[in-house]
Scaffold this active site. Structure first.
Site, PDB file in Angstrom:
ATOM      1  N   GLN A   1     -55.917 -39.156  -3.825  1.00  0.00           N
ATOM      2  CA  GLN A   1     -56.844 -40.111  -3.873  1.00  0.00           C
ATOM      3  C   GLN A   1     -58.781 -40.462  -4.323  1.00  0.00           C
ATOM      4  OE1 GLN A   1     -54.963 -41.987  -0.397  1.00  0.00           O
ATOM      5  NE2 GLN A   1     -57.132 -43.604  -0.072  1.00  0.00           N
TER       6      GLN A   1
ATOM      7  N   LEU B   1     -52.988 -35.782  -1.544  1.00  0.00           N
ATOM      8  CA  LEU B   1     -51.553 -35.796  -1.940  1.00  0.00           C
ATOM      9  C   LEU B   1     -50.885 -35.678  -3.376  1.00  0.00           C
ATOM     10  CD1 LEU B   1     -50.310 -39.310  -2.322  1.00  0.00           C
ATOM     11  CD2 LEU B   1     -51.789 -39.618  -4.276  1.00  0.00           C
TER      12      LEU B   1
ATOM     13  N   HIS C   1     -57.487 -36.144   6.612  1.00  0.00           N
ATOM     14  CA  HIS C   1     -58.310 -34.959   7.139  1.00  0.00           C
ATOM     15  C   HIS C   1     -58.731 -34.710   8.267  1.00  0.00           C
ATOM     16  CE1 HIS C   1     -54.568 -33.719   3.362  1.00  0.00           C
ATOM     17  NE2 HIS C   1     -56.280 -34.943   2.824  1.00  0.00           N
TER      18      HIS C   1
ATOM     19  N   GLN D   1     -51.042 -31.665   6.182  1.00  0.00           N
ATOM     20  CA  GLN D   1     -51.762 -31.401   5.613  1.00  0.00           C
ATOM     21  C   GLN D   1     -52.822 -32.865   5.460  1.00  0.00           C
ATOM     22  OE1 GLN D   1     -51.803 -33.821   1.221  1.00  0.00           O
ATOM     23  NE2 GLN D   1     -50.929 -32.128   0.487  1.00  0.00           N
TER      24      GLN D   1
END
Length: 308
Positions: free
Chosen positions: A11, A93, A200, A249
């Site tokens: 992203q 991603l 994250h 993740q």
């Protein structure tokens, strides 16, 4: 044997018009966008090619758009060259794109998973949060500043270890602003990122839980080549390990520099970045200037790739 790594962006690499040239020029790419439209029940292709830009920027749209553009580039590469990966890796991603590239996850499944992942991540922090890139400080310095900037009710933590002195942090907006000020005081730089959620970090835990439920229903096949996880910078192995790492993740930092160095350690001598833009190529220049990264995001890029 191939010495090429396939790299897939995450992203932040989206842009209006992404994938349009590939789809116009190559039937393989066009079929990928058509499959994405069918899988999602909406015209993702039109959103990528024509916008509107504010809708493309929504995380639930951005994530499947980036993945679809990457796989469109991959299908062109596979159809028109003999290049195959020694190893694959993706930034956040992009790891799902990497799993598609090695035959572990079907594209139809992956694009739906990217849509659900994006929705869950956006909804995890409805009150918002933010991210900032800290430049010029060590991981240890940033970790210490994060601790100083956090409080009992507001957190900030390292989110992306991108290499070359670039560390992205994520958390509550006020805490991110505090660490940005602290970074300037420590003779570093801070750049606020235009993102729709603080990815994250621990604030993404609700999204991780939702993703775990979906992944339990996903078929994961053996890989044709190793995929390096950006959670621990090691190759994935069993399907259950893949599921656990994709869930982890969401809340864990992206260890990109370590992942790239692992690919080099495994014998990769070059890489191809598949998808919109050249973000990963730029990061590689910070990590190892001697490592050649090619890009495939536009029709003219195909002629610039190595032949074998």
């Amino acid at each position: 044997m191939s010495t090429t790594a396939f790299m897939f962006p995450g992203q932040g690499t989206q842009a209006l018009g992404m994938g349009r040239g590939l789809a116009r020029e190559y039937p393989e790419a066009r079929l990928v966008f058509e499959e994405a439209d069918e899988a999602l029940g909406s015209s993702l292709s039109k959103l990528c090619f024509e916008g509107p830009e504010d809708e493309l920027a929504l995380t639930a749209n951005t994530q499947p758009a980036i993945l679809t553009t990457s796989i469109a580039a991959l299908r062109v590469l596979e159809a028109r060259t003999d290049l195959r990966p020694k190893v694959a890796l993706g930034h956040s991603l992009g790891e799902i794109s990497a799993l598609v590239a090695v035959g572990s996850v079907r594209f139809w499944t992956a694009v739906r998973l990217a849509r659900l992942r994006g929705q869950a991540m956006q909804e995890a922090v409805p009150e918002g949060g933010s991210m900032a890139a800290i430049i010029g400080l060590s991981v240890e310095q940033v970790e210490a500043l994060c601790e100083e900037a956090s409080s009992e009710t507001e957190i900030v933590s390292p989110a992306n270890l991108n290499g070359g002195g670039q560390i992205v942090v994520a958390g509550h907006t006020d805490a991110v602003e505090r660490i940005s000020d602290l970074a300037h005081d420590a003779e570093g730089r801070a750049i606020t990122l235009k993102v729709s959620a603080p990815f994250h970090c621990a604030l993404m835990q609700p999204a991780a839980e939702r993703l775990a439920e979906w992944l339990d229903k996903v078929d994961i096949s053996p890989m044709r080549a190793p995929v390096i996880s950006c959670v621990d910078a090691e190759p994935m192995a069993s399907p259950d390990r893949v599921r656990g790492l994709l869930v982890a993740q969401v809340t864990n930092r992206v260890r990109w520099e370590e992942s790239v160095r692992k690919a080099l350690h495994m014998g990769c001598e070059r890489a191809i970045e598949l998808g919109n833009g050249k973000v990963l190529r730029g990061l590689m220049r910070r990590i190892d200037k001697g490592f050649k990264v090619y890009n495939l995001s536009e029709p003219g890029d195909l002629d610039k790739l190595p032949k074998d």
